[in-house]
Design an enzyme around this catalytic site. Structure first.
Site, PDB file in Angstrom:
ATOM      1  N   SER A   1      -5.356  -0.137  13.733  1.00 34.87           N
ATOM      2  CA  SER A   1      -6.054   0.834  14.351  1.00 34.87           C
ATOM      3  C   SER A   1      -6.643   0.731  15.299  1.00 34.87           C
ATOM      4  O   SER A   1      -7.708  -0.655  15.860  1.00 34.87           O
ATOM      5  CB  SER A   1      -6.873   0.868  12.434  1.00 34.87           C
ATOM      6  OG  SER A   1      -8.045   2.122  12.941  1.00 34.87           O
TER       7      SER A   1
ATOM      8  N   GLY B   1       0.841  -0.849   0.330  1.00 34.25           N
ATOM      9  CA  GLY B   1       0.044  -0.285   0.337  1.00 34.25           C
ATOM     10  C   GLY B   1       0.422   1.465   0.383  1.00 34.25           C
ATOM     11  O   GLY B   1       0.482   2.750   0.931  1.00 34.25           O
ATOM     12  N   ALA B   2       1.892   0.805  -0.896  1.00 28.58           N
ATOM     13  CA  ALA B   2       2.668   2.136  -1.023  1.00 28.58           C
ATOM     14  C   ALA B   2       2.205   3.416  -1.562  1.00 28.58           C
ATOM     15  O   ALA B   2       3.125   4.724  -1.892  1.00 28.58           O
ATOM     16  CB  ALA B   2       4.408   2.035  -1.257  1.00 28.58           C
ATOM     17  N   THR B   3       1.641   3.374  -2.383  1.00 34.40           N
ATOM     18  CA  THR B   3       1.406   4.635  -3.583  1.00 34.40           C
ATOM     19  C   THR B   3      -0.013   5.870  -2.528  1.00 34.40           C
ATOM     20  O   THR B   3      -0.395   6.462  -4.002  1.00 34.40           O
ATOM     21  CB  THR B   3      -0.017   3.453  -4.704  1.00 34.40           C
ATOM     22  OG1 THR B   3      -0.538   2.773  -4.117  1.00 34.40           O
ATOM     23  CG2 THR B   3       1.169   3.243  -5.775  1.00 34.40           C
ATOM     24  N   SER B   4      -0.221   5.493  -2.000  1.00 31.07           N
ATOM     25  CA  SER B   4      -1.118   6.787  -1.440  1.00 31.07           C
ATOM     26  C   SER B   4      -0.709   6.500   0.049  1.00 31.07           C
ATOM     27  O   SER B   4      -0.572   6.681   0.691  1.00 31.07           O
ATOM     28  CB  SER B   4      -2.374   6.798  -2.030  1.00 31.07           C
ATOM     29  OG  SER B   4      -3.493   5.779  -1.485  1.00 31.07           O
ATOM     30  N   GLY B   5      -1.403   8.151   0.486  1.00 36.93           N
ATOM     31  CA  GLY B   5      -1.777   8.572   1.700  1.00 36.93           C
ATOM     32  C   GLY B   5      -0.616   7.853   2.928  1.00 36.93           C
ATOM     33  O   GLY B   5       0.881   8.580   2.584  1.00 36.93           O
ATOM     34  N   ILE B   6      -0.504   7.163   3.884  1.00 39.53           N
ATOM     35  CA  ILE B   6       0.304   7.133   4.843  1.00 39.53           C
ATOM     36  C   ILE B   6       1.579   6.026   3.986  1.00 39.53           C
ATOM     37  O   ILE B   6       2.318   6.482   4.605  1.00 39.53           O
ATOM     38  CB  ILE B   6      -0.142   6.212   5.776  1.00 39.53           C
ATOM     39  CG1 ILE B   6      -1.437   6.815   6.838  1.00 39.53           C
ATOM     40  CG2 ILE B   6       1.132   5.701   6.888  1.00 39.53           C
ATOM     41  CD1 ILE B   6      -2.193   5.948   7.924  1.00 39.53           C
ATOM     42  N   GLY B   7       0.910   5.127   2.969  1.00 39.23           N
ATOM     43  CA  GLY B   7       2.571   4.093   2.899  1.00 39.23           C
ATOM     44  C   GLY B   7       2.858   4.875   2.117  1.00 39.23           C
ATOM     45  O   GLY B   7       4.046   4.804   1.998  1.00 39.23           O
TER      46      GLY B   7
ATOM     47  N   TYR C   1     -14.627  -2.466   8.760  1.00 38.89           N
ATOM     48  CA  TYR C   1     -13.710  -1.783   9.100  1.00 38.89           C
ATOM     49  C   TYR C   1     -12.713  -3.128   9.902  1.00 38.89           C
ATOM     50  O   TYR C   1     -11.432  -2.593  10.322  1.00 38.89           O
ATOM     51  CB  TYR C   1     -13.171  -0.972   8.458  1.00 38.89           C
ATOM     52  CG  TYR C   1     -12.132   0.035   8.713  1.00 38.89           C
ATOM     53  CD1 TYR C   1     -10.775  -0.319   8.005  1.00 38.89           C
ATOM     54  CD2 TYR C   1     -11.401   0.555   9.115  1.00 38.89           C
ATOM     55  CE1 TYR C   1      -9.598   0.526   7.507  1.00 38.89           C
ATOM     56  CE2 TYR C   1     -10.292   1.828  10.268  1.00 38.89           C
ATOM     57  CZ  TYR C   1      -9.467   0.822   8.498  1.00 38.89           C
ATOM     58  OH  TYR C   1      -7.907   2.141   9.579  1.00 38.89           O
TER      59      TYR C   1
HETATM   60  N1  LIG Z   1      -5.728   7.086   7.962  1.00 43.02           N
HETATM   61  C1  LIG Z   1      -5.690   6.969   9.225  1.00 43.02           C
HETATM   62  O1  LIG Z   1      -5.988   7.984  10.279  1.00 43.02           O
HETATM   63  C2  LIG Z   1      -6.078   5.057   9.818  1.00 43.02           C
HETATM   64  C3  LIG Z   1      -6.298   4.603  10.577  1.00 43.02           C
HETATM   65  C4  LIG Z   1      -5.947   4.052  11.469  1.00 43.02           C
HETATM   66  C5  LIG Z   1      -5.135   3.156  10.684  1.00 43.02           C
HETATM   67  N2  LIG Z   1      -5.322   3.596   9.413  1.00 43.02           N
HETATM   68  C6  LIG Z   1      -4.412   2.296   8.188  1.00 43.02           C
HETATM   69  O2  LIG Z   1      -3.375   2.823   7.332  1.00 43.02           O
HETATM   70  C7  LIG Z   1      -3.270   1.993   5.991  1.00 43.02           C
HETATM   71  C8  LIG Z   1      -2.973   2.495   5.398  1.00 43.02           C
HETATM   72  O3  LIG Z   1      -4.086   3.606   4.956  1.00 43.02           O
HETATM   73  P1  LIG Z   1      -4.235   5.065   4.744  1.00 43.02           P
HETATM   74  O4  LIG Z   1      -5.092   6.000   5.837  1.00 43.02           O
HETATM   75  O5  LIG Z   1      -3.053   5.651   4.358  1.00 43.02           O
HETATM   76  O6  LIG Z   1      -5.641   5.050   3.466  1.00 43.02           O
HETATM   77  P2  LIG Z   1      -5.028   5.284   2.368  1.00 43.02           P
HETATM   78  O7  LIG Z   1      -4.530   6.549   1.302  1.00 43.02           O
HETATM   79  O8  LIG Z   1      -6.192   5.472   1.129  1.00 43.02           O
HETATM   80  O9  LIG Z   1      -3.732   4.055   1.394  1.00 43.02           O
HETATM   81  C9  LIG Z   1      -3.901   2.706   0.954  1.00 43.02           C
HETATM   82  C10 LIG Z   1      -3.272   1.754   0.957  1.00 43.02           C
HETATM   83  O10 LIG Z   1      -3.919   0.573   0.207  1.00 43.02           O
HETATM   84  C11 LIG Z   1      -3.579   0.645  -1.323  1.00 43.02           C
HETATM   85  N3  LIG Z   1      -5.186  -0.728  -1.563  1.00 43.02           N
HETATM   86  C12 LIG Z   1      -5.981  -0.096  -1.094  1.00 43.02           C
HETATM   87  N4  LIG Z   1      -7.054  -1.608  -1.885  1.00 43.02           N
HETATM   88  C13 LIG Z   1      -6.368  -2.345  -2.286  1.00 43.02           C
HETATM   89  C14 LIG Z   1      -6.123  -3.511  -2.632  1.00 43.02           C
HETATM   90  N5  LIG Z   1      -7.521  -3.913  -2.845  1.00 43.02           N
HETATM   91  N6  LIG Z   1      -5.369  -4.773  -3.478  1.00 43.02           N
HETATM   92  C15 LIG Z   1      -3.994  -3.517  -2.782  1.00 43.02           C
HETATM   93  N7  LIG Z   1      -4.338  -2.434  -1.791  1.00 43.02           N
HETATM   94  C16 LIG Z   1      -4.510  -1.573  -1.877  1.00 43.02           C
HETATM   95  C17 LIG Z   1      -4.515   1.770  -1.573  1.00 43.02           C
HETATM   96  O11 LIG Z   1      -4.042   1.530  -3.216  1.00 43.02           O
HETATM   97  P3  LIG Z   1      -4.375   2.924  -3.722  1.00 43.02           P
HETATM   98  O12 LIG Z   1      -2.987   4.049  -3.884  1.00 43.02           O
HETATM   99  O13 LIG Z   1      -4.540   2.757  -5.112  1.00 43.02           O
HETATM  100  O14 LIG Z   1      -5.578   3.722  -3.259  1.00 43.02           O
HETATM  101  C18 LIG Z   1      -2.697   2.519  -1.151  1.00 43.02           C
HETATM  102  O15 LIG Z   1      -1.702   2.121  -1.716  1.00 43.02           O
HETATM  103  C19 LIG Z   1      -4.850   1.225   6.292  1.00 43.02           C
HETATM  104  O16 LIG Z   1      -4.220  -0.260   6.468  1.00 43.02           O
HETATM  105  C20 LIG Z   1      -5.210   1.816   7.076  1.00 43.02           C
HETATM  106  O17 LIG Z   1      -6.613   0.886   7.636  1.00 43.02           O
HETATM  107  C21 LIG Z   1      -5.210   4.759   8.334  1.00 43.02           C
END
Ligand SMILES: NC(=O)c1ccc[n+]([C@@H]2O[C@H](COP(=O)([O-])OP(=O)(O)OC[C@H]3O[C@@H](n4cnc5c(N)ncnc54)[C@H](OP(=O)(O)O)[C@@H]3O)[C@@H](O)[C@H]2O)c1
Length: 262
Positions: free
Chosen positions: A135, A10-16, A161
């Site tokens: 989370s 999940g390195a393509t957006s957000g936290i990753g 979730y």
């Molecule tokens: N944001 C928060 O406040 C928060 C809080 C607690 C935990 N988290 C956890 O942190 C992690 C990163 O989340 P984020 O908030 O940074 O969200 P995000 O920006 O949506 O990033 C999620 C990453 O997972 C990838 N992904 C989504 N669906 C997928 C699939 N079917 N197969 C493979 N990869 C997939 C996304 O790809 P794309 O780039 O194509 O979307 C993106 O690289 C997640 O596990 C989330 O549950 C986040």
């Protein structure tokens, strides 16, 4: 800091993506993953500071075959993995939906794919560490190992979730009682990303904040297996996550669901 070989999903957006930037800057050898084919993410990869080599392997975790193929490809790229960061995740969809493999999609993408990857990469992870990006929502969830697909229990995107994240924490704590890779589970904070906004509305700290928490969990010198960090601080996982009987039941059910792949 010693350069490590790190697999980050999940390195393509957000936290990753923010995590990839921090790790690349520190000179670690990175194997990055995202669901998109390479041409779609080329501009992102080109912007990463890269004193060390960066590989990219695509895979949609809605298809467990693609998660298994990711593990196989990692094995071709390196003989040793220091850290596997299971960060890929998705929000629950508005209505209950099934993956290609017939599992509730949130549970599969967020949990089953992470366990599959961990199991498949275990031989390369000797002495290494796994970080499950879970989370704090897991604290509000409960999991019935006889209904992991939410067929009988009420469905909502946030319930699906939170259950997937509870399963990740339970897996980390189960693994700490058994031989195998040391898993640290974290909640990265409340971070402004597409995933947060899809389920909980606007708000959240910058992605760099979450990324620093992920990097801390990945690189801090001594973190015992089964540690749970909430926004960078050691915290107590939820009651069901700590329950050995519930952990064992989840493990048995997970092994059944992943049998074709393990
Ligand atoms: N944001 C928060 O406040 C928060 C809080 C607690 C935990 N988290 C956890 O942190 C992690 C990163 O989340 P984020 O908030 O940074 O969200 P995000 O920006 O949506 O990033 C999620 C990453 O997972 C990838 N992904 C989504 N669906 C997928 C699939 N079917 N197969 C493979 N990869 C997939 C996304 O790809 P794309 O780039 O194509 O979307 C993106 O690289 C997640 O596990 C989330 O549950 C986040």
């Amino acid at each position: 800091m010693t350069a490590r070989t790190i697999v980050l999903t999940g390195a393509t957006s957000g936290i990753g993506l923010a995590t990839a930037r921090l790790l690349a800057r520190s000179g670690h050898r990175l194997i990055l993953h995202g669901p998109e084919p390479r041409p779609a993410v080329e501009p992102l990869l080109a912007e990463l500071p890269a004193p060390a080599p960066i590989d990219y392997v695509p895979g949609d975790f809605g298809d467990l075959g693609q998660a298994a193929a990711l593990a196989d490809r990692v094995g071709e790229l390196t003989g040793h993995v220091d850290v596997l960061i299971n960060n890929a995740g998705r929000p629950g969809p508005p209505a209950r939906s099934l993956s290609r493999d017939g599992h509730e999609i949130t549970f599969q993408v967020n949990y089953l794919a992470a366990v599959l990857l961990t199991e498949r990469l275990a031989p390369l992870l000797r002495g290494g560490r796994v970080v499950h990006v879970a989370s704090a929502t897991h604290l509000s969830a409960s999991l019935d190992a006889d209904d992991l697909g939410l067929e009988r229990h009420p469905y909502s995107p946030t319930i699906a979730y939170a259950r997937s994240k509870l399963a990740m924490v339970m897996h980390a704590l189960w693994q700490a009682r058994h031989p195998g890779p040391a898993i640290v589970a974290i909640s990265p904070g409340v971070i402004s990303t597409g995933l947060l906004h899809a389920m909980y509305g606007a708000g959240g700290a910058p992605t760099g904040h979450g990324a620093r928490n992920v990097v801390q969990a990945a690189t801090a010198p001594s973190l015992p297996a089964g540690t749970y960090l909430d926004d960078g601080e050691p915290a107590r996982p939820g009651r069901q996550a700590r329950d050995h009987t519930a952990q064992d039941a989840l493990r048995q059910a997970t092994t059944r669901l992943l049998r074709p792949w393990l």
